[in-house]
Design an enzyme around this catalytic site. Structure first.
Site, mmCIF file in Angstrom:
data_model
loop_
_atom_site.group_PDB
_atom_site.id
_atom_site.type_symbol
_atom_site.label_atom_id
_atom_site.label_comp_id
_atom_site.label_asym_id
_atom_site.label_seq_id
_atom_site.Cartn_x
_atom_site.Cartn_y
_atom_site.Cartn_z
ATOM 1 N N LYS A 139 0.840 -1.209 0.000
ATOM 2 C CA LYS A 139 0.000 0.000 0.000
ATOM 3 C C LYS A 139 0.875 1.258 0.000
ATOM 4 O O LYS A 139 0.605 2.211 -0.734
ATOM 5 C CB LYS A 139 -0.927 -0.014 1.224
ATOM 6 C CG LYS A 139 -2.030 -1.068 1.107
ATOM 7 C CD LYS A 139 -2.807 -1.272 2.404
ATOM 8 C CE LYS A 139 -3.727 -2.483 2.285
ATOM 9 N NZ LYS A 139 -4.415 -2.837 3.539
ATOM 10 N N GLN B 142 -4.173 -1.534 9.795
ATOM 11 C CA GLN B 142 -4.114 -2.863 9.194
ATOM 12 C C GLN B 142 -4.665 -3.915 10.167
ATOM 13 O O GLN B 142 -4.235 -3.982 11.310
ATOM 14 C CB GLN B 142 -2.653 -3.186 8.809
ATOM 15 C CG GLN B 142 -2.473 -4.506 8.089
ATOM 16 C CD GLN B 142 -3.138 -4.538 6.709
ATOM 17 O OE1 GLN B 142 -3.061 -3.580 5.942
ATOM 18 N NE2 GLN B 142 -3.828 -5.638 6.398
ATOM 19 N N ASP C 141 -10.753 2.962 4.551
ATOM 20 C CA ASP C 141 -11.088 1.536 4.429
ATOM 21 C C ASP C 141 -12.606 1.332 4.424
ATOM 22 O O ASP C 141 -13.090 0.246 4.099
ATOM 23 C CB ASP C 141 -10.487 0.748 5.607
ATOM 24 C CG ASP C 141 -9.221 -0.010 5.209
ATOM 25 O OD1 ASP C 141 -9.016 -0.214 3.994
ATOM 26 O OD2 ASP C 141 -8.459 -0.407 6.111
#
Ligand code: NAD
Length: 291
Positions: A52, A96, A119
């Site tokens: 990412k 994460q 997200d």
């Protein structure tokens, strides 16, 4: 059969994003900035976050990686989240997952400022998705929608069977496919581990989206001739011919199903590459303060 090339579309999307970033900067705007929090040293999570961050560089975003040891306290993590929420230079950030067991993932997700939750996991953003309001759609479902769009796959009035009801893939996917929008308007059947006679549902499907996490679960006898097959699964299976000792396969038995499918995504190279491109797209939306 048409093979849906997620790698190609992901690169196209990334070059479009890179161009937009150049234009934004030329107009005097600041560089979009994505931050990522990584807790612990899980190799898979390190790889995902690493990709990412690298993808950010490729499209001209600024990126910040914040790392913590696995034993970090929930309180310390929450304090960092508060800091990122208040940092005007950071447009969006991700935490994460999974987190170590002593930390409540739900508490952490709910602490993220919804306008920076690229997200799309915060309950406010999930609620906005259900209500068809502008929001950050979580990266994997967003990537799938973009694949269907770029391949001009008709969805209106079609029967879509989603297999799997996780918060990050199956559930949002079922909502997106049923939405009253150009891409959507499907009749959706959401199947899961308690579904009886799964094959009866899948045989009626024009579009199957498999997000189960079981290698080669969807077989050719479950699929209607000409169906669109989207395979989300990423499963490791032993393979002595590989140096690593394993290979990646999807939830769909590709060799057999591809002979019947109208369209199909491969694994790897299908849905996977779209996930990162979608996260970048969400960050761009955050930087433009579109909502
Ligand atoms: P999950 O384990 O959270 O959910 C799996 C779902 O499958 C559950 O809802 C369960 O009810 C359903 N299921 C299990 N057995 C079933 C059965 N026999 N019949 C019908 N349904 C059944 O998984 P997830 O996080 O949604 O991930 C699914 C797969 O997608 C995994 O392989 C994962 O690695 C992969 N994944 C890929 C990406 C990507 O970027 N390509 C992103 C996220 C997840």
């Amino acid at each position: 059969m048409i093979l849906i090339d997620g790698k190609k579309i992901s690169l196209q999307l990334q070059s479009e994003i890179a161009q937009e970033v150049k234009d934004m900067i030329a107009k005097g705007n600041k560089q979009p900035h994505l931050a990522a929090i990584l807790v612990g040293d899980d190799p898979a999570s390190q790889t995902y976050v690493g990709s990412k961050v690298k993808a950010c560089e490729n499209v001209g975003f600024k990126s910040t990686l914040v790392t913590f040891e696995a034993y970090v306290s929930e309180q310390k993590l929450l304090a960092k989240i508060e800091e990122l929420n208040n940092d005007d230079d950071i447009d969006g950030y991700i935490v994460q997952l999974p987190l170590p067991r002593h930390i409540s993932e739900q508490k952490i997700i709910e602490a993220i400022k919804p306008s920076k939750d690229v997200d799309g996991f915060h309950p406010i953003n999930v609620g906005r998705l259900v209500l068809n309001l502008p929001t950050y759609v979580s990266a994997t479902p967003f990537g799938i929608v973009q694949l269907l769009e770029r391949y001009n796959i008709p969805t209106d009035g079609k029967h879509c069977v989603v297999i799997g009801r996780s918060h990050i893939v199956g559930s949002p996917m079922s909502i997106l496919m049923a939405k009253n929008t150009n891409l959507g308007n499907c009749t959706v059947t959401l199947c899961h581990s308690h579904t009886q006679n799964l094959k009866e549902h899948t045989l009626n499907a024009d579009i199957i989206i498999a997000a189960i996490g079981k290698p080669n679960f969807v077989t050719a006898d479950m699929v209607k001739e000409g169906a669109v097959i989207i395979d989300v699964g990423i499963n490791r299976v032993d393979d002595v011919t590989k140096k690593s000792g394993f290979k990646l396969v999807g939830d769909v038995q590709f060799d057999e199903v591809s002979k019947k499918a109208g369209y199909i995504t491969p694994v790897p190279g299908g849905v996977g590459p779209m996930t990162i491109a979608s996260l970048l797209k969400n960050t761009l939306i955050a930087a433009k303060k579109e909502f």
